[in-house]
Design an enzyme around this catalytic site. Structure first.
Site, mmCIF file in Angstrom:
data_model
loop_
_atom_site.group_PDB
_atom_site.id
_atom_site.type_symbol
_atom_site.label_atom_id
_atom_site.label_comp_id
_atom_site.label_asym_id
_atom_site.label_seq_id
_atom_site.Cartn_x
_atom_site.Cartn_y
_atom_site.Cartn_z
ATOM 1 N N PHE A 1 15.994 20.426 -20.408
ATOM 2 C CA PHE A 1 15.222 20.118 -21.606
ATOM 3 C C PHE A 1 13.973 20.988 -21.627
ATOM 4 C CE2 PHE A 1 12.471 17.822 -24.492
ATOM 5 C CZ PHE A 1 13.358 17.527 -25.519
ATOM 6 N N ASP B 1 9.921 20.397 -29.317
ATOM 7 C CA ASP B 1 9.057 19.277 -28.944
ATOM 8 C C ASP B 1 9.691 18.345 -27.939
ATOM 9 O OD1 ASP B 1 10.990 18.250 -30.976
ATOM 10 O OD2 ASP B 1 9.844 16.399 -30.739
ATOM 11 N N ASP C 1 22.237 22.826 -29.422
ATOM 12 C CA ASP C 1 22.465 21.988 -28.244
ATOM 13 C C ASP C 1 23.878 21.410 -28.337
ATOM 14 O OD1 ASP C 1 21.769 20.545 -25.916
ATOM 15 O OD2 ASP C 1 20.946 18.888 -27.063
ATOM 16 N N LYS D 1 11.537 20.371 -38.094
ATOM 17 C CA LYS D 1 10.297 21.089 -37.869
ATOM 18 C C LYS D 1 10.438 22.202 -36.852
ATOM 19 C CE LYS D 1 7.933 16.673 -38.344
ATOM 20 N NZ LYS D 1 7.385 15.555 -37.529
ATOM 21 N N GLY D 2 11.428 22.052 -35.970
ATOM 22 C CA GLY D 2 11.506 22.888 -34.774
ATOM 23 C C GLY D 2 11.501 24.392 -34.977
HETATM 24 P P1 IMP Z 1 22.038 19.439 -31.588
HETATM 25 O O1 IMP Z 1 22.300 18.735 -32.890
HETATM 26 O O2 IMP Z 1 22.402 18.592 -30.406
HETATM 27 O O3 IMP Z 1 22.590 20.842 -31.509
HETATM 28 O O4 IMP Z 1 20.489 19.468 -31.397
HETATM 29 C C1 IMP Z 1 19.651 20.213 -32.083
HETATM 30 C C2 IMP Z 1 18.283 19.604 -32.076
HETATM 31 O O5 IMP Z 1 18.023 18.798 -30.902
HETATM 32 C C3 IMP Z 1 17.303 20.731 -32.027
HETATM 33 O O6 IMP Z 1 16.980 21.207 -33.319
HETATM 34 C C4 IMP Z 1 16.143 20.089 -31.305
HETATM 35 O O7 IMP Z 1 15.336 19.410 -32.234
HETATM 36 C C5 IMP Z 1 16.732 19.059 -30.371
HETATM 37 N N1 IMP Z 1 16.859 19.605 -28.978
HETATM 38 C C6 IMP Z 1 17.983 19.857 -28.295
HETATM 39 N N2 IMP Z 1 17.730 20.336 -27.059
HETATM 40 C C7 IMP Z 1 16.379 20.379 -26.965
HETATM 41 C C8 IMP Z 1 15.479 20.796 -25.913
HETATM 42 O O8 IMP Z 1 15.831 21.234 -24.820
HETATM 43 N N3 IMP Z 1 14.149 20.674 -26.198
HETATM 44 C C9 IMP Z 1 13.673 20.209 -27.396
HETATM 45 N N4 IMP Z 1 14.480 19.826 -28.405
HETATM 46 C C10 IMP Z 1 15.821 19.898 -28.184
HETATM 47 MG MG MG Z 2 14.061 19.635 -33.200
#
Ligand code: IMP
Ligand code: MG
Length: 189
Positions: free
Chosen positions: A153, A160, A104, A44-45
């Protein structure tokens, strides 16, 4: 009480966000000029970011959606689950631009990219609203990004915490008392 009360500080205001998106939209317009491509918004982000981004790209494009969640505890990302894919003809032979809210650890984009290549995409590039390089565990660099953020964060503008705060028009850091055990929940997306 509104959501604004839970924010410790604003990192990017609405105005700064739109300026960053203008810059990336211009880069994308130059890159994809004369080429067919499909923007794949990762739900959703990325819904807020994707809708502002595509309206600043004045060349033909198509739009598709993919839903992913990483079920983790609170602010840590866990196992990737892809809940919804574009249809086969939206993937096969297509130039895809994955659009996500934040890069992330890199696991989400890496997993999705691999899956789309496996399903026959011609090319998969990525465009993220925020990039948090300090937390990367998978070697992945976004092809396009609006802002680099510190290891913090953040919420708002689609991002979210426990399903909330996506509707804030800016990006902010939450007050520490919000991360109490009673606020913890599962899916993010
Ligand atoms: P990754 O797979 O660790 O790269 O994470 C990606 C997903 O983690 C993103 O699409 C977000 O949904 C969530 N995420 C990572 N860091 C944050 C943050 O600081 N705030 C909110 N959601 C986060
Ligand atoms: Mg997300």
């Amino acid at each position: 009480m509104t959501l604004h009360n839970d924010i410790e500080r604003v990192l990017y205001s609405e105005k700064e966000i739109l300026a960053g998106i203008d810059r990336v939209a211009a880069e994308l317009t130059r890159t994809y000029q004369g080429r067919d491509f499909t923007v794949v918004s990762i739900l959703k982000g990325s819904c807020v970011f994707a809708s502002d981004l595509i309206r600043r790209i004045p060349i033909p494009l198509e739009l598709a959606f993919l839903a992913a969640s990483s079920y983790g505890e609170g602010t840590t990302s866990g196992e990737l689950e892809i809940n919804f894919f574009p249809s086969g003809n939206e993937i096969e032979g297509r130039n895809l631009l994955l659009v996500d809210d934040i890069l992330d650890t890199g696991r989400t984009l890496h997993g999705i990219k691999g899956e789309l290549m496996k399903r026959g995409a011609r090319e998969v590039r990525s465009c993220v609203f925020l990039d948090k390089p300090a937390r990367r565990t998978v070697p992945l660099t976004a092809d396009f990004r609006c802002f680099e953020v510190e290891n913090l964060f953040v919420v708002g503008y689609g991002l979210d915490y426990a399903g909330r705060y996506r509707n804030l028009p800016y990006v902010g850091a939450l007050k520490s008392e919000i991360f109490a055990p009673s606020h913890r929940a599962g899916a993010s997306g």
